[in-house]
Design a protein around this motif. Structure first.
Motif: not given
Length: 241
Positions: A151, A164, A182-183, A187, A194, A196
């Motif tokens: 990442v 991802l 953290q993702l 954002n 993203m 995902v």
């Protein structure tokens, strides 16, 4: 940016069909990723989630349908060109260089124009654990640390859209929870859009604005994440209650 430009999805798949040899695995997939949002693509093994991601990032050319980036048709455009346009993919398995140290992996990100000391400072501030392991071979890191490195390295490319593929795969629950937090911060604080692909629906719903459920190569359900999270069929199939 004009109001009209803001209304154009950053990524859109229209009627995507894709096949391996004579076997079609995607049967007319429609999917929209609005700018600044997190979109989750859920579904069981074999549903076609990774194939959808491969089409979106240019690793696979669909047999029918269109891939649009910011309203422009990029169907068939190579993955490296899409990466230059800001579509950065973190594949299943993370895609790091296992025989290089953490620092050397980050050095690969300096080709985007940032000096190494800046890349390291940003990375270790975001993922302090990587700072403690900067001289360690990436292949000897834990799965969670490898995903952090993947990442961090992707972020150095200034992505407009981060794709991802199964980021939670093989990771301990506590590590996964921290990674998804953290993702979510990336954002919210940096505005990175993203898509995902994830089997763990609970994790995906925690950060997603919108979700799609893919079954047997077709979109079975789609809608706001909060709405799908409360859908009885989704709860039974993916949330376990």
């Amino acid at each position: 940016m004009t109001a009209e430009a803001r209304d154009v999805p950053l990524l859109e798949l229209q009627g995507i069909r894709a096949a391996y040899d004579a076997i079609e695995v995607l049967h007319g997939v429609d999917l929209v990723v609005p700018a600044g949002k997190v979109v989750a693509l859920l579904g069981p093994n074999g549903a076609g989630k990774s194939t959808t991601l491969n089409v979106a990032c240019g690793l696979m050319t669909p047999t029918a349908g269109k891939v649009l980036v910011a309203g422009r048709d990029v169907t068939g455009v190579a993955a490296e060109e899409l990466a230059r346009r800001g579509l950065i993919t973190i594949p299943e398995g993370r895609g790091i260089f296992p025989n290089l140290t953490v620092r050397e992996n980050l050095q690969m990100a300096t080709y985007s124009g940032r000096p190494l000391d800046e890349v390291e400072e940003m990375t270790y501030r975001q993922f302090p654990r990587l700072g403690e392991r900067r001289s360690q071979l990436a292949g000897s890191l834990s799965g969670g640390e490898q995903q952090m490195l993947a990442v961090a390295r992707a972020m150095m490319s200034h992505p407009d859209l981060l794709l991802l593929d199964e980021p939670s795969l093989g990771l301990a629950p506590l590590i996964v929870q921290g990674l998804f937090q953290q993702l979510g911060s990336i954002n919210k604080e940096q505005g990175v859009t993203m898509l995902v692909v994830e089997q763990n629906a609970n994790l995906a719903f925690a950060i997603a604005d919108r979700a799609y459920v893919l079954e047997a190569g077709e979109i079975a359900l789609s809608g706001p994440a909060d709405q799908l999270k409360n859908d009885d069929a989704v709860r039974r199939a993916y949330l376990g209650y």
